[in-house]
Design a protein around this motif. Structure first.
Motif, PDB file in Angstrom:
ATOM      1  N   SER A  89      -2.085   5.955   5.310  1.00 61.74           N
ATOM      2  CA  SER A  89      -3.172   6.090   4.340  1.00 61.74           C
ATOM      3  C   SER A  89      -3.154   4.885   3.405  1.00 61.74           C
ATOM      4  O   SER A  89      -2.156   4.150   3.335  1.00 61.74           O
ATOM      5  CB  SER A  89      -2.997   7.369   3.523  1.00 61.74           C
ATOM      6  OG  SER A  89      -1.853   7.257   2.678  1.00 61.74           O
ATOM      7  N   ARG A  90      -4.218   4.707   2.679  1.00 54.77           N
ATOM      8  CA  ARG A  90      -4.261   3.634   1.680  1.00 54.77           C
ATOM      9  C   ARG A  90      -3.195   3.857   0.619  1.00 54.77           C
ATOM     10  O   ARG A  90      -2.589   2.899   0.138  1.00 54.77           O
ATOM     11  CB  ARG A  90      -5.659   3.544   1.061  1.00 54.77           C
ATOM     12  CG  ARG A  90      -6.684   3.063   2.069  1.00 54.77           C
ATOM     13  CD  ARG A  90      -8.080   3.002   1.520  1.00 54.77           C
ATOM     14  NE  ARG A  90      -9.015   2.675   2.594  1.00 54.77           N
ATOM     15  CZ  ARG A  90     -10.166   2.082   2.411  1.00 54.77           C
ATOM     16  NH1 ARG A  90     -10.567   1.752   1.200  1.00 54.77           N
ATOM     17  NH2 ARG A  90     -10.951   1.817   3.433  1.00 54.77           N
ATOM     18  N   GLU A  91      -2.958   5.095   0.268  1.00 52.25           N
ATOM     19  CA  GLU A  91      -1.918   5.399  -0.717  1.00 52.25           C
ATOM     20  C   GLU A  91      -0.540   4.990  -0.196  1.00 52.25           C
ATOM     21  O   GLU A  91       0.269   4.430  -0.939  1.00 52.25           O
ATOM     22  CB  GLU A  91      -1.929   6.891  -1.059  1.00 52.25           C
ATOM     23  CG  GLU A  91      -0.884   7.267  -2.087  1.00 52.25           C
ATOM     24  CD  GLU A  91      -0.902   8.754  -2.430  1.00 52.25           C
ATOM     25  OE1 GLU A  91       0.149   9.241  -2.869  1.00 52.25           O
ATOM     26  OE2 GLU A  91      -1.940   9.405  -2.237  1.00 52.25           O
ATOM     27  N   GLU A  92      -0.270   5.272   1.060  1.00 50.58           N
ATOM     28  CA  GLU A  92       1.024   4.888   1.636  1.00 50.58           C
ATOM     29  C   GLU A  92       1.173   3.364   1.709  1.00 50.58           C
ATOM     30  O   GLU A  92       2.265   2.833   1.471  1.00 50.58           O
ATOM     31  CB  GLU A  92       1.187   5.503   3.030  1.00 50.58           C
ATOM     32  CG  GLU A  92       1.386   7.001   2.983  1.00 50.58           C
ATOM     33  CD  GLU A  92       1.270   7.657   4.340  1.00 50.58           C
ATOM     34  OE1 GLU A  92       2.068   8.574   4.605  1.00 50.58           O
ATOM     35  OE2 GLU A  92       0.378   7.262   5.139  1.00 50.58           O
ATOM     36  N   GLU A  95       2.070   2.264  -1.729  1.00 47.40           N
ATOM     37  CA  GLU A  95       3.483   2.547  -2.007  1.00 47.40           C
ATOM     38  C   GLU A  95       4.403   1.539  -1.325  1.00 47.40           C
ATOM     39  O   GLU A  95       5.406   1.104  -1.903  1.00 47.40           O
ATOM     40  CB  GLU A  95       3.841   3.974  -1.584  1.00 47.40           C
ATOM     41  CG  GLU A  95       3.195   5.043  -2.436  1.00 47.40           C
ATOM     42  CD  GLU A  95       3.595   4.988  -3.904  1.00 47.40           C
ATOM     43  OE1 GLU A  95       4.759   4.650  -4.207  1.00 47.40           O
ATOM     44  OE2 GLU A  95       2.733   5.278  -4.757  1.00 47.40           O
ATOM     45  N   ALA A  96       4.071   1.171  -0.107  1.00 46.62           N
ATOM     46  CA  ALA A  96       4.871   0.172   0.605  1.00 46.62           C
ATOM     47  C   ALA A  96       4.849  -1.163  -0.141  1.00 46.62           C
ATOM     48  O   ALA A  96       5.882  -1.831  -0.283  1.00 46.62           O
ATOM     49  CB  ALA A  96       4.344  -0.003   2.032  1.00 46.62           C
ATOM     50  N   VAL A 100       7.804  -3.450  -1.908  1.00 47.65           N
ATOM     51  CA  VAL A 100       7.955  -4.890  -1.704  1.00 47.65           C
ATOM     52  C   VAL A 100       8.087  -5.596  -3.046  1.00 47.65           C
ATOM     53  O   VAL A 100       8.945  -6.464  -3.229  1.00 47.65           O
ATOM     54  CB  VAL A 100       6.760  -5.474  -0.904  1.00 47.65           C
ATOM     55  CG1 VAL A 100       6.731  -6.988  -0.973  1.00 47.65           C
ATOM     56  CG2 VAL A 100       6.810  -5.004   0.539  1.00 47.65           C
ATOM     57  N   ALA A 101       7.248  -5.221  -3.999  1.00 46.93           N
ATOM     58  CA  ALA A 101       7.276  -5.870  -5.313  1.00 46.93           C
ATOM     59  C   ALA A 101       8.639  -5.711  -5.977  1.00 46.93           C
ATOM     60  O   ALA A 101       9.159  -6.654  -6.586  1.00 46.93           O
ATOM     61  CB  ALA A 101       6.176  -5.313  -6.212  1.00 46.93           C
ATOM     62  N   GLY A 109       4.242  -8.766  -4.371  1.00 50.66           N
ATOM     63  CA  GLY A 109       3.511  -7.512  -4.495  1.00 50.66           C
ATOM     64  C   GLY A 109       2.072  -7.721  -4.936  1.00 50.66           C
ATOM     65  O   GLY A 109       1.161  -7.077  -4.427  1.00 50.66           O
ATOM     66  N   LEU A 110       1.877  -8.623  -5.885  1.00 54.50           N
ATOM     67  CA  LEU A 110       0.519  -8.907  -6.355  1.00 54.50           C
ATOM     68  C   LEU A 110      -0.340  -9.508  -5.247  1.00 54.50           C
ATOM     69  O   LEU A 110      -1.481  -9.086  -5.036  1.00 54.50           O
ATOM     70  CB  LEU A 110       0.563  -9.847  -7.562  1.00 54.50           C
ATOM     71  CG  LEU A 110       1.107  -9.240  -8.853  1.00 54.50           C
ATOM     72  CD1 LEU A 110       1.342 -10.329  -9.894  1.00 54.50           C
ATOM     73  CD2 LEU A 110       0.162  -8.184  -9.387  1.00 54.50           C
TER      74      LEU A 110
END
Length: 126
Positions: A89-92, A95-96, A100-101, A109-110
């Motif tokens: 999902s877009r949410e997952e 979160e990934a 990373v960030a 991350g950005l």
């Protein structure tokens, strides 16, 4: 080029990335880039992605993290779209990228967040 691993890789690559994208990549390959297309199709997709040990969804999740950490924007956009195809999902995905960030740096991350948003916008516009 035709062999069992290449053919299996090609079929899976088309399922995950989209047949149009893969066919364009192969059709636009020249003598210099064709070996890389063949290597990617046979080795990445035919040897690794077809293995039973991880689901496509899990492989996509791993790819989001690794490609974000490596700062490969073109591949990240492609694999964000593939991750949605593979059930993330877009949410997952968000979160990934947050993960990373924390472990690879906020700039990674950005950038990854920006690229994922671009991928989502392209899909939403289609």
């Amino acid at each position: 080029m035709s062999n069992t691993k290449f053919d299996a890789g090609l079929a899976l690559r088309k399922e995950v990335l989209g047949a149009d994208y893969v066919e364009r990549s192969l059709a636009s390959a020249d003598d210099f880039s064709r070996p890389m297309q063949e290597l990617s199709t046979e080795y990445c997709w035919g040897h690794v992605w077809t293995r039973p040990g991880l689901s496509r969804r899990d492989r996509s999740l791993l790819n989001i993290g690794m490609i974000s950490a490596l700062n490969r924007p073109h591949e990240l956009k492609l694999h964000v779209k593939a991750a949605l195809t593979n059930g993330l999902s877009r949410e997952e995905i968000c979160e990934a990228i947050l993960q990373v960030a924390v472990y690879c740096g906020v700039p990674a991350g950005l950038d990854s967040t920006r690229i994922a948003r671009e991928a989502f916008a392209e899909l939403d516009a289609a």
